[in-house]
Motif scaffolding. Structure first.
Motif, mmCIF file in Angstrom:
data_model
loop_
_atom_site.group_PDB
_atom_site.id
_atom_site.type_symbol
_atom_site.label_atom_id
_atom_site.label_comp_id
_atom_site.label_asym_id
_atom_site.label_seq_id
_atom_site.Cartn_x
_atom_site.Cartn_y
_atom_site.Cartn_z
ATOM 1 N N VAL A 1 0.769 -1.213 0.013
ATOM 2 C CA VAL A 1 0.150 -0.137 0.059
ATOM 3 C C VAL A 1 0.826 1.359 -0.165
ATOM 4 C CG1 VAL A 1 -1.519 1.358 1.310
ATOM 5 C CG2 VAL A 1 -1.950 -0.878 0.976
ATOM 6 N N ARG A 2 1.765 1.200 0.845
ATOM 7 C CA ARG A 2 2.766 2.550 0.777
ATOM 8 C C ARG A 2 3.484 2.860 -0.273
ATOM 9 N NH1 ARG A 2 7.848 2.956 2.219
ATOM 10 N NH2 ARG A 2 8.350 0.838 2.860
ATOM 11 N N ARG B 1 -3.410 -7.914 -4.746
ATOM 12 C CA ARG B 1 -4.328 -7.027 -3.892
ATOM 13 C C ARG B 1 -5.108 -7.876 -2.894
ATOM 14 N NH1 ARG B 1 -7.939 -2.078 -5.457
ATOM 15 N NH2 ARG B 1 -9.013 -1.585 -3.673
ATOM 16 N N LYS B 2 -5.811 -8.857 -3.706
ATOM 17 C CA LYS B 2 -6.748 -9.666 -3.241
ATOM 18 C C LYS B 2 -6.877 -10.017 -1.683
ATOM 19 C CE LYS B 2 -10.423 -12.626 -4.764
ATOM 20 N NZ LYS B 2 -9.968 -14.212 -4.415
ATOM 21 N N PRO B 3 -5.900 -10.567 -1.664
ATOM 22 C CA PRO B 3 -5.950 -11.578 0.366
ATOM 23 C C PRO B 3 -5.397 -10.277 1.037
ATOM 24 C CG PRO B 3 -3.852 -12.359 -1.421
ATOM 25 C CD PRO B 3 -4.610 -11.007 -2.172
ATOM 26 N N ILE B 4 -5.339 -9.170 0.761
ATOM 27 C CA ILE B 4 -4.970 -8.283 1.838
ATOM 28 C C ILE B 4 -5.984 -7.916 2.789
ATOM 29 C CG2 ILE B 4 -4.345 -5.882 2.211
ATOM 30 C CD1 ILE B 4 -2.534 -5.891 -0.078
ATOM 31 N N ARG B 5 -7.222 -7.758 2.341
ATOM 32 C CA ARG B 5 -8.263 -7.552 3.223
ATOM 33 C C ARG B 5 -8.400 -8.632 4.312
ATOM 34 N NH1 ARG B 5 -11.861 -3.757 3.747
ATOM 35 N NH2 ARG B 5 -10.958 -2.841 2.110
ATOM 36 N N GLU B 6 -8.664 -9.749 3.756
ATOM 37 C CA GLU B 6 -8.555 -10.974 4.672
ATOM 38 C C GLU B 6 -7.467 -11.124 5.666
ATOM 39 O OE1 GLU B 6 -8.783 -15.171 2.676
ATOM 40 O OE2 GLU B 6 -9.984 -13.872 1.632
ATOM 41 N N LEU B 7 -6.315 -10.921 5.425
ATOM 42 C CA LEU B 7 -5.199 -11.184 5.900
ATOM 43 C C LEU B 7 -4.734 -10.149 7.010
ATOM 44 C CD1 LEU B 7 -2.880 -13.299 3.359
ATOM 45 C CD2 LEU B 7 -4.465 -14.095 5.164
ATOM 46 N N LEU C 1 -4.429 2.683 3.065
ATOM 47 C CA LEU C 1 -4.516 1.744 4.128
ATOM 48 C C LEU C 1 -6.074 1.473 4.547
ATOM 49 C CD1 LEU C 1 -1.638 2.753 6.745
ATOM 50 C CD2 LEU C 1 -1.820 0.716 5.185
ATOM 51 N N ARG C 2 -6.812 2.447 4.868
ATOM 52 C CA ARG C 2 -8.192 2.670 5.319
ATOM 53 C C ARG C 2 -8.992 1.805 4.356
ATOM 54 N NH1 ARG C 2 -12.315 7.586 6.591
ATOM 55 N NH2 ARG C 2 -11.745 7.847 4.543
ATOM 56 N N ASP C 3 -8.728 1.990 3.177
ATOM 57 C CA ASP C 3 -9.674 1.464 1.818
ATOM 58 C C ASP C 3 -9.221 -0.161 2.014
ATOM 59 O OD1 ASP C 3 -10.275 3.881 1.301
ATOM 60 O OD2 ASP C 3 -9.264 4.032 -0.717
ATOM 61 N N GLU C 4 -7.969 -0.484 2.483
ATOM 62 C CA GLU C 4 -7.631 -1.899 2.070
ATOM 63 C C GLU C 4 -7.830 -2.609 3.607
ATOM 64 O OE1 GLU C 4 -6.755 -3.402 -0.375
ATOM 65 O OE2 GLU C 4 -6.869 -1.882 -1.739
ATOM 66 N N GLY C 5 -8.463 -1.833 4.479
ATOM 67 C CA GLY C 5 -8.765 -2.319 6.041
ATOM 68 C C GLY C 5 -7.489 -2.554 6.943
ATOM 69 N N LEU C 6 -6.366 -2.079 6.511
ATOM 70 C CA LEU C 6 -5.070 -2.357 7.145
ATOM 71 C C LEU C 6 -4.928 -1.361 8.429
ATOM 72 C CD1 LEU C 6 -2.671 -2.909 4.299
ATOM 73 C CD2 LEU C 6 -3.234 -4.412 6.000
ATOM 74 N N HIS C 7 -5.951 -0.388 8.503
ATOM 75 C CA HIS C 7 -5.675 0.454 9.639
ATOM 76 C C HIS C 7 -5.868 -0.133 10.983
ATOM 77 C CE1 HIS C 7 -9.620 1.065 8.407
ATOM 78 N NE2 HIS C 7 -9.726 1.684 9.589
#
Ligand code: ATP
Ligand code: MG
Length: 446
Positions: free
Chosen positions: A196-197, A211-217, A249-255
Motif C-alpha cells: 500500500v505504501r 491485492r486480493k488477499p490483503i483484506r482477509e489477512l 490503508l483505510r480502503d484496504e482495511g489495514l489500519h
C-alpha cells in the motif's frame, strides 16, 4: 505464426517463472553516472575483488520511475565477513538478516549477501523468523517482495538483471507480488503495508491478485512486533504522500491492526479534516525539502484522542492541566500496545501537547516565557494547525504569529489586559504553589 505464439508464451514464462533476463542500457536508459559515487565505489570494490555486486531494490525501481532514490542498497555474492574486510569503514549489523553497512561520510550503503529462500526458519503461522542462508542471485530475487523491487543493476555493464518481469511491471506502473501473494503475506505481514505504501508513494497500482488477499489477512499485522510497525509507520508518514497512503490503508482495511486509533478519529467531527490538514502540511514540507519533525506528526495523529479524553475529564471535574496530563498518559498507554513510539519522538509529542494550553495565556510575563521554550516553534505550528480546522480561534494563532515577530515594545502593547479567563488569577492564587511546577496559569487553559 505458431512459432511466434510459442515464442511469446516462452517469453512470458521466462518473465513470470523466474528466468534470468538481461535488460540492456538502450532499453532501460540508466547510465552509470546516474548513481552517486559512494554507490559506485561499493559495487566497483566488490567486483574488483572478484565478487558479483549489483545495486538492487528500491533504488533501481526509483531510477526506472525517474525518481531520486533515497538510499542505495547493494546485493553481492560476498559474505558479510568478506564485505567487511574490503571496506575499512563498515560494520556487520542485524541478527534476523545479517548485512553490512558501508559508511561514506553521512551516507551509508547497505550491502547484503545474496540470500537463499529455501531454508529460512518459519514459525507456526508461516512467519519468517530467521533467514541467514546464502544463495544465488536468482534465489535472492525470489525472496524479495514485489517484482519491481527485485531488479539488479550492474553499474559496470550498465545492465539490469530481471528474473520476474519487474521492468515490464514498472512500464505498466503495477506492483505484483513474487510468488503466491497470500503465502508471502503470511511469511511477513508487513509486506501488506509495503504494498500500500509503495503504491501510494510511487503512483503504482496493485495487481488484482496481489491485492486480493490483503483484506482477509489484515489481522496478521497484530502479531508483528511494534518496533517494526513503527519503522513502517515512519516511512509512510515521511513518504511525501502520507495522506494518500493513509487513505489507501483505510480502503484496504489495514489500519485496524496498524493504527487502531485511526478508525475512531475518522468518525469524530473535524477528525478527518484535522488529520488531512496535518498530513498534507507534512507532505508539502517534504516536497519543499523542509525538515519535518516526527514529534509534530505524531502529536497530530493522536491529538483528537487526547482532546476527547481531556474534555471528558474536565467535564468530570478534573483540573485543566492535570486532566491533560492524565489524558496524555491514557492515550499513550493504549497506543503503546500497537505502536511503540520511541522516547525521542514521544517526548517531543507530549511537549507539543502540553504547550497548547499555554498559548491561551496572553497577559503578563507568560507569553515571553513561552516564546523561550525550546519547543515553541513546534507548539506554535501545532496551534496554527488547530486554528486552521477551527478547533481554536484563528485570532489566537494570528496573535502569536505577530507576537513572535514583534519587537519588545510592540509585544508589551500586544499583551492582553486580563488573563484569558475571567477570575483565573484569583483561583490561581488560592491554589498557589500547590503543584510547584511554576505554571499554574495553564490550568485555566481551554
Ligand atoms: P523505500 O523507498 O521505502 O526504501 P524499498 O523497496 O527500498 O522502499 P527497503 O526497506 O529499503 O524498501 O528494502 C529494500 C529492498 O529489500 C526492497 O526493494 C525489497 O527488494 C527488499 N525487501 C524489503 N522489505 C522486504 C520484505 N518485507 N519482504 C521481502 N523483501 C523485502
Ligand atoms: Mg530502500
Amino acid at each position: 505464426m505458431i512459432r511466434k505464439l510459442i515464442g511469446r508464451v516462452l517469453r512470458l514464462k521466462k518473465h513470470h517463472g523466474g528466468g534470468r533476463v538481461v535488460i540492456p542500457l538502450k532499453r532501460h536508459g540508466i547510465h552509470r553516472n546516474r548513481l552517486p559515487s559512494f554507490a559506485l565505489k561499493t559495487t566497483d570494490t566488490l567486483q574488483a575483488a572478484g565478487f558479483e555486486a549489483f545495486v538492487v531494490g528500491g533504488a533501481v525501481r526509483d531510477l526506472l520511475l525517474g525518481k531520486d532514490p533515497k538510499d542505495f542498497d547493494v546485493a553481492t555474492s560476498a559474505t558479510p565477513e568478506e564485505v567487511h574486510k574490503l571496506f575499512r569503514r563498515s560494520r556487520i549489523i542485524g541478527r534476523r538478516f545479517r548485512l553490512v553497512h558501508v559508511l561514506y561520510g553521512d551516507e551509508t550503503v547497505e550491502v547484503s549477501t545474496f540470500r537463499g529462500s529455501g531454508e529460512s526458519l518459519t514459525d507456526a503461522a508461516g512467519r519468517i523468523i530467521r533467514d541467514n542462508t546464502w544463495g544465488s542471485q536468482e534465489d535472492d530475487a525470489k525472496r524479495r517482495d514485489f517484482t519491481v523491487n527485485a531488479l539488479f543493476y550492474d553499474p559496470n555493464r550498465e545492465e539490469i538483471i530481471d528474473y520476474h518481469g519487474g521492468v515490464a511491471d514498472i512500464e505498466k506502473k503495477c506492483m505484483t507480488m513474487i510468488g503466491p501473494p497470500a503465502v508471502r503475506y503470511r511469511e511477513d505481514p508487513v509486506r501488506m503495508l509495503r504494498a500500500v505504501r509503495l503504491a501510494a508513494k510511487l503512483g503504482l497500482s496493485i495487481d488484482a491478485t496481489t491485492r486480493k488477499p490483503i483484506r482477509e489477512l489484515a489481522n496478521l499485522l497484530e502479531n508483528v512486533p511494534s518496533s517494526r510497525l513503527f519503522d513502517e509507520m515512519l516511512k509512510l508518514l515521511f513518504s511525501g504522500q502520507s495522506w494518500a497512503c493513509l487513505m489507501q490503508l483505510r480502503d484496504e482495511g489495514l489500519h485496524h491492526g496498524f493504527f487502531p486509533l485511526l478508525d475512531k478519529m475518522m468518525k469524530m467531527p473535524q477528525g478527518e479534516a484535522f488529520l488531512k490538514t496535518a498530513l498534507q502540511n507534512t507532505d508539502k514540507r517534504i516536497s519543499e525539502d523542509k525538515p519535518v519533525s516526527a514529534g509534530y506528526v505524531f502529536a497530530a495523529l493522536l491529538w483528537l484522542e487526547v482532546l476527547d479524553n481531556w474534555e471528558a475529564r474536565k467535564k468530570a471535574g478534573e483540573k485543566g492541566m492535570l486532566a491533560l496530563f492524565a489524558a496524555i498518559d491514557e492515550v499513550e498507554a493504549v497506543q503503546e500496545q500497537k505502536l511503540a513510539i520511541p522516547r525521542r519522538y514521544g517526548t517531543a509529542m507530549k511537549e507539543i501537547w502540553t504547550l497548547q494550553p499555554r498559548f491561551e495565556q496572553r497577559a503578563g510575563i507568560k507569553p515571553f516565557r513561552l516564546l523561550e521554550s525550546p519547543r515553541f516553534r513546534a507548539g506554535y505550528d501545532f496551534l496554527c494547525l488547530r486554528a486552521s480546522v477551527g478547533e481554536v480561534e484563528q485570532e489566537m494563532a494570528d496573535w502569536w504569529t505577530e507576537f513572535q515577530n514583534a519587537d519588545n515594545q510592540r509585544r508589551e502593547a500586544m499583551l492582553l489586559r486580563a488573563p484569558a479567563s475571567e477570575g483565573g488569577k484569583k483561583r490561581r492564587r488560592r491554589r498557589g504553589g500547590a503543584r510547584g511546577d511554576g505554571d499554574g496559569a495553564a490550568d485555566e487553559g481551554q
